[in-house]
Design an enzyme around this catalytic site. Sequence first.
Site, PDB file in Angstrom:
ATOM      1  N   SER A 193       6.145 -86.764  28.676  1.00 53.69           N
ATOM      2  CA  SER A 193       7.565 -86.793  29.065  1.00 53.69           C
ATOM      3  C   SER A 193       7.924 -88.257  29.306  1.00 53.69           C
ATOM      4  O   SER A 193       7.030 -89.074  29.576  1.00 53.69           O
ATOM      5  CB  SER A 193       7.739 -86.019  30.366  1.00 53.69           C
ATOM      6  OG  SER A 193       9.028 -86.242  30.916  1.00 53.69           O
ATOM      7  N   TYR A 203       5.331 -83.106  39.495  1.00 54.46           N
ATOM      8  CA  TYR A 203       5.498 -83.057  38.030  1.00 54.46           C
ATOM      9  C   TYR A 203       5.212 -84.435  37.423  1.00 54.46           C
ATOM     10  O   TYR A 203       4.465 -84.548  36.448  1.00 54.46           O
ATOM     11  CB  TYR A 203       6.910 -82.595  37.685  1.00 54.46           C
ATOM     12  CG  TYR A 203       7.201 -82.588  36.204  1.00 54.46           C
ATOM     13  CD1 TYR A 203       6.576 -81.673  35.352  1.00 54.46           C
ATOM     14  CD2 TYR A 203       8.095 -83.500  35.635  1.00 54.46           C
ATOM     15  CE1 TYR A 203       6.840 -81.666  33.983  1.00 54.46           C
ATOM     16  CE2 TYR A 203       8.362 -83.491  34.265  1.00 54.46           C
ATOM     17  CZ  TYR A 203       7.728 -82.577  33.452  1.00 54.46           C
ATOM     18  OH  TYR A 203       7.991 -82.571  32.100  1.00 54.46           O
TER      19      TYR A 203
END
Length: 271
Positions: A133, A146
């Site tokens: 990401s 996360y």
Amino acid sequence: MAKTVLITGASSGIGAATVKKFQAEGWNVAATMRTPEKHPELAQLDRVICPRLDVNDRASIESAIAQTIDHFGTIDVLINNAGYALLGPFEATDPEQIRKQFDTNVFGLMEASRAILPHFREKNAGILVNVASIGGKMAFPLYSSYHATKWAVEGFSEALQYELEEFNIRVKIIEPGPIKTDFYGRSEDVAQKEGLTAYDRIVAKVVPNLKKAGATGSPPEVTANVIYKAATDGSKKLRYPAGGNAGLLLLLRRLSRDKHWSTGIRAATMR
Ligand SMILES: NC(=O)c1ccc[n+]([C@@H]2O[C@H](COP(=O)([O-])OP(=O)(O)OC[C@H]3O[C@@H](n4cnc5c(N)ncnc54)[C@H](OP(=O)(O)O)[C@@H]3O)[C@@H](O)[C@H]2O)c1
């Protein structure tokens, strides 16, 4: 002869779009998912099978790989896509939620990678595509766990490329920006602690901005196209920004001093 790709987390979003992209390009596809019985549509496509694979269940990883090799004869590319986000103040997070977040996004990805390596080494070929990401290179409030997992995927993948080089196995890191998928809804895990109200103000400011970024993000097909390019461009390139202005954001992050960058993040998320 058609090549074969195995994709984790293929039931929705980026995974499902990636299945369709590779299938449309003539590949054999193992569209693996936790509950294939709930998603019968992909298995209707030519050259697509849907073995059950939960990245937290090592036996299911081994079985899905074996089924795919049995059916198509080989696996050329593994795409570690399965993942989700834990959202909320760190103090409100149950340790079990953090463990589960790492189990899926990091240890599951590692297990799938380890399980495919003997096959890739035997072939002296293979491509391992890890979906990280932009959140492995920059951080937003309320996503601390996360981000820790995606940072881990970045470091793991970058190191791994060196030891796999001599077996002609390439590692690719995909870095999506905001992509409009179930990531911001159904898949999200929320950290809340009864009686802990101290973070209510920041949660009320940040969450709508994060949701807005998701709602206005790129369609998953944009990331699927980048994943396809990473798997087929024949290059040794490691990182691929993928949609949601990822390329621009990563460039700005690289060029910015921490204090300037943080001011921008505060303005974008906490206003
Ligand atoms: N959307 C974004 O803005 C964005 C941005 C950057 C990176 N990413 C990354 O992109 C990847 C795909 O996310 P998405 O946006 O496509 O979201 P999504 O639509 O929610 O898809 C997530 C997929 O992961 C699967 N999954 C979750 N836990 C699993 C497990 N234990 N074993 C196997 N599969 C599991 C889900 O399966 P079930 O159907 O069984 O729940 C689902 O297929 C994730 O790694 C995410 O971190 C997304």
